[in-house]
Design a protein around this motif. Structure first.
Motif, PDB file in Angstrom:
ATOM      1  N   ILE A  45       0.823  -1.214   0.000  1.00 30.20           N
ATOM      2  CA  ILE A  45       0.000   0.000   0.000  1.00 30.20           C
ATOM      3  C   ILE A  45       0.859   1.267   0.000  1.00 30.20           C
ATOM      4  CG2 ILE A  45      -2.024  -1.048   1.077  1.00 30.20           C
ATOM      5  CD1 ILE A  45      -1.023   0.006   3.769  1.00 30.20           C
ATOM      6  N   ARG A  46       2.136   1.145  -0.302  1.00 33.71           N
ATOM      7  CA  ARG A  46       3.064   2.279  -0.257  1.00 33.71           C
ATOM      8  C   ARG A  46       2.804   3.267  -1.400  1.00 33.71           C
ATOM      9  NH1 ARG A  46       9.015   0.428   0.665  1.00 33.71           N
ATOM     10  NH2 ARG A  46       8.042  -0.049   2.678  1.00 33.71           N
ATOM     11  N   THR A  47       3.067   4.544  -1.132  1.00 30.78           N
ATOM     12  CA  THR A  47       2.887   5.607  -2.124  1.00 30.78           C
ATOM     13  C   THR A  47       4.189   6.372  -2.305  1.00 30.78           C
ATOM     14  OG1 THR A  47       0.644   5.895  -1.263  1.00 30.78           O
ATOM     15  CG2 THR A  47       1.446   7.557  -2.809  1.00 30.78           C
TER      16      THR A  47
ATOM     17  N   LEU B  66       5.426  22.291 -14.286  1.00 29.99           N
ATOM     18  CA  LEU B  66       5.762  21.358 -13.215  1.00 29.99           C
ATOM     19  C   LEU B  66       5.181  19.991 -13.553  1.00 29.99           C
ATOM     20  CD1 LEU B  66       4.981  23.361  -9.947  1.00 29.99           C
ATOM     21  CD2 LEU B  66       7.215  22.534 -10.663  1.00 29.99           C
ATOM     22  N   TYR B  67       5.948  18.931 -13.257  1.00 31.21           N
ATOM     23  CA  TYR B  67       5.498  17.571 -13.511  1.00 31.21           C
ATOM     24  C   TYR B  67       5.590  16.747 -12.230  1.00 31.21           C
ATOM     25  CZ  TYR B  67       6.590  19.102 -18.302  1.00 31.21           C
ATOM     26  OH  TYR B  67       6.670  19.801 -19.476  1.00 31.21           O
ATOM     27  N   PHE B  68       4.578  15.912 -12.011  1.00 30.34           N
ATOM     28  CA  PHE B  68       4.575  15.043 -10.835  1.00 30.34           C
ATOM     29  C   PHE B  68       4.137  13.643 -11.250  1.00 30.34           C
ATOM     30  CE2 PHE B  68       3.738  19.333  -9.354  1.00 30.34           C
ATOM     31  CZ  PHE B  68       4.690  19.483  -8.361  1.00 30.34           C
ATOM     32  N   PHE B  69       4.710  12.662 -10.552  1.00 31.14           N
ATOM     33  CA  PHE B  69       4.369  11.264 -10.819  1.00 31.14           C
ATOM     34  C   PHE B  69       4.105  10.557  -9.497  1.00 31.14           C
ATOM     35  CE2 PHE B  69       4.728   6.863 -11.921  1.00 31.14           C
ATOM     36  CZ  PHE B  69       4.313   6.784 -13.245  1.00 31.14           C
ATOM     37  N   PHE B  70       2.898  10.023  -9.329  1.00 30.19           N
ATOM     38  CA  PHE B  70       2.510   9.249  -8.145  1.00 30.19           C
ATOM     39  C   PHE B  70       2.471   7.765  -8.505  1.00 30.19           C
ATOM     40  CE2 PHE B  70       0.884  13.396  -7.097  1.00 30.19           C
ATOM     41  CZ  PHE B  70       0.721  13.458  -5.722  1.00 30.19           C
ATOM     42  N   LEU B  71       3.060   6.951  -7.658  1.00 33.30           N
ATOM     43  CA  LEU B  71       2.932   5.499  -7.762  1.00 33.30           C
ATOM     44  C   LEU B  71       2.244   5.012  -6.498  1.00 33.30           C
ATOM     45  CD1 LEU B  71       3.437   2.636  -8.815  1.00 33.30           C
ATOM     46  CD2 LEU B  71       5.768   2.789  -7.890  1.00 33.30           C
ATOM     47  N   CYS B  72       1.035   4.483  -6.645  1.00 32.75           N
ATOM     48  CA  CYS B  72       0.220   4.054  -5.501  1.00 32.75           C
ATOM     49  C   CYS B  72       0.040   2.543  -5.545  1.00 32.75           C
ATOM     50  CB  CYS B  72      -1.153   4.727  -5.552  1.00 32.75           C
ATOM     51  SG  CYS B  72      -1.122   6.526  -5.675  1.00 32.75           S
ATOM     52  N   ASN B  73       0.745   1.815  -4.698  1.00 35.73           N
ATOM     53  CA  ASN B  73       0.503   0.386  -4.577  1.00 35.73           C
ATOM     54  C   ASN B  73      -0.861   0.199  -3.911  1.00 35.73           C
ATOM     55  OD1 ASN B  73       2.989  -0.090  -5.688  1.00 35.73           O
ATOM     56  ND2 ASN B  73       4.000  -0.547  -3.754  1.00 35.73           N
TER      57      ASN B  73
ATOM     58  N   MET C  49       8.069  27.988  -3.535  1.00 37.03           N
ATOM     59  CA  MET C  49       6.793  27.294  -3.414  1.00 37.03           C
ATOM     60  C   MET C  49       6.785  26.383  -2.203  1.00 37.03           C
ATOM     61  SD  MET C  49       5.836  26.134  -7.275  1.00 37.03           S
ATOM     62  CE  MET C  49       6.130  27.229  -8.678  1.00 37.03           C
ATOM     63  N   ARG C  50       5.601  26.276  -1.592  1.00 36.09           N
ATOM     64  CA  ARG C  50       5.377  25.284  -0.561  1.00 36.09           C
ATOM     65  C   ARG C  50       4.391  24.264  -1.107  1.00 36.09           C
ATOM     66  NH1 ARG C  50       4.259  27.656   5.136  1.00 36.09           N
ATOM     67  NH2 ARG C  50       5.000  25.574   5.658  1.00 36.09           N
ATOM     68  N   ILE C  51       4.548  23.021  -0.646  1.00 33.94           N
ATOM     69  CA  ILE C  51       3.834  21.929  -1.307  1.00 33.94           C
ATOM     70  C   ILE C  51       3.603  20.785  -0.324  1.00 33.94           C
ATOM     71  CG2 ILE C  51       5.894  20.675  -2.100  1.00 33.94           C
ATOM     72  CD1 ILE C  51       4.490  20.462  -4.854  1.00 33.94           C
ATOM     73  N   ASN C  52       2.570  20.002  -0.604  1.00 31.51           N
ATOM     74  CA  ASN C  52       2.400  18.746   0.120  1.00 31.51           C
ATOM     75  C   ASN C  52       1.711  17.739  -0.780  1.00 31.51           C
ATOM     76  OD1 ASN C  52       2.858  17.058   2.291  1.00 31.51           O
ATOM     77  ND2 ASN C  52       1.601  18.201   3.742  1.00 31.51           N
ATOM     78  N   PHE C  53       2.025  16.464  -0.560  1.00 28.95           N
ATOM     79  CA  PHE C  53       1.447  15.359  -1.309  1.00 28.95           C
ATOM     80  C   PHE C  53       0.629  14.490  -0.358  1.00 28.95           C
ATOM     81  CE2 PHE C  53       5.831  16.005  -3.060  1.00 28.95           C
ATOM     82  CZ  PHE C  53       5.475  16.624  -4.244  1.00 28.95           C
ATOM     83  N   TYR C  54      -0.516  13.983  -0.849  1.00 28.47           N
ATOM     84  CA  TYR C  54      -1.379  13.168  -0.013  1.00 28.47           C
ATOM     85  C   TYR C  54      -1.958  11.999  -0.824  1.00 28.47           C
ATOM     86  CZ  TYR C  54      -1.621  17.626   2.580  1.00 28.47           C
ATOM     87  OH  TYR C  54      -1.324  18.802   3.237  1.00 28.47           O
ATOM     88  N   ARG C  55      -2.460  11.021  -0.073  1.00 31.01           N
ATOM     89  CA  ARG C  55      -3.206   9.937  -0.708  1.00 31.01           C
ATOM     90  C   ARG C  55      -4.304   9.469   0.236  1.00 31.01           C
ATOM     91  NH1 ARG C  55      -1.144   3.743  -1.901  1.00 31.01           N
ATOM     92  NH2 ARG C  55      -3.162   2.914  -2.563  1.00 31.01           N
ATOM     93  N   LEU C  56      -5.470   9.179  -0.344  1.00 34.41           N
ATOM     94  CA  LEU C  56      -6.604   8.602   0.368  1.00 34.41           C
ATOM     95  C   LEU C  56      -6.783   7.177  -0.143  1.00 34.41           C
ATOM     96  CD1 LEU C  56      -8.796  11.728  -0.256  1.00 34.41           C
ATOM     97  CD2 LEU C  56      -7.874  11.099   1.963  1.00 34.41           C
TER      98      LEU C  56
END
Length: 259
Positions: free
Chosen positions: A86-88, A99-106, A220-227
């Protein structure tokens, strides 16, 4: 099975010293109460890319192979996610315009019930990205993407009293997103593997009344999240810089550094 969705001295007696201590302590408590908490010291580096990645939800672009990802933690506890299933992970890069972002959500159970832009994606499974370009805690951009590549984008102007319908009227005109699902979306009884999200955000879309023109020189300030909510399991909340409770805590945002 894989599915892709593209879319900031005088002498003092003891009584005076005690009084001064109490006053200073009171001022410190007041300051902490007003600011919510100390500013996060998390930093993430966005690597400059010589050529833009193809926004297709696939991690095969050369730039993504060069970047060490950040790993999201359990938001309530700040603990590392020991269960690899379940790692992100999140990667960041940029060029002069984007800007580019890549999320990998197990994820062993990939699902969402939403199909339309700006629906309440946070009620199901989704990834979230908050970006603050002016270091004003009340104003920042919120971006969410579901496993079906449905987008929610909004501009927050009051973090404590968010008017969701009003903020959702904001649209990032040039944003591009893509999702690839390794598994079967919305088939709750089988076992899935992971889903990936690729996002491209034009810097020009992030400007506001305080910072009309955003560039790679902008702090810039930033945060990443996952539900995440798997069949028969407790609903889980993950963050890069944990907020302990609600995600809308600007003091917990980290810093994005352009390398």
């Amino acid at each position: 099975m894989k599915t892709r969705f593209v879319h900031g001295p005088s002498k003092i007696n003891r009584k005076q010293m005690a009084l001064k201590y109490v006053v200073n302590l009171g001022l410190l408590i007041l300051f902490v109460a007003c600011t919510g908490q100390e500013t996060s010291d998390y930093t993430v580096e966005a690597i400059r890319t010589p050529s833009p990645p193809v926004i297709d939800g696939i991690e095969d672009d050369p730039i993504w192979q060069q970047i060490t990802p950040v790993v999201l933690k359990e938001n309530r506890t700040g603990n590392e996610t020991r269960n690899v299933a379940i790692r992100t992970q999140v990667k960041s890069c940029y060029d002069d315009q984007t800007l580019y972002f890549f999320f990998l959500c197990n994820d062993p159970d990939i699902w969402t019930s939403f199909t339309q832009r700006d629906e309440h994606l946070w009620e199901n499974e989704a990834v979230e990205l908050f970006i603050d370009v002016d270091d004003e805690p009340e104003t920042y951009v919120e971006i969410e993407v579901s496993p079906a590549n449905v987008l929610f984008d909004s501009y927050i102007v009051d973090t404590l009293n968010i008017d969701v319908p009003e903020t959702a009227l904001f649209n990032l005109e040039g944003i591009r997103t893509a999702v690839e699902v390794s598994g079967t979306l919305n088939e709750r009884n089988d076992k899935d593997d992971h889903w990936t999200v690729e996002i491209a955000i034009p810097l020009a879309d992030l400007g506001n009344e305080n910072i009309p023109q955003v560039t790679t020189a902008t702090e810039m300030r930033i945060n990443f999240y996952r539900l995440d909510e798997n069949q028969g399991k407790e609903r889980m909340y993950y963050a890069w810089s944990p907020t302990v409770d609600r995600f809308h805590k600007p003091a917990s945002f980290g810093r994005l550094i352009f390398k």
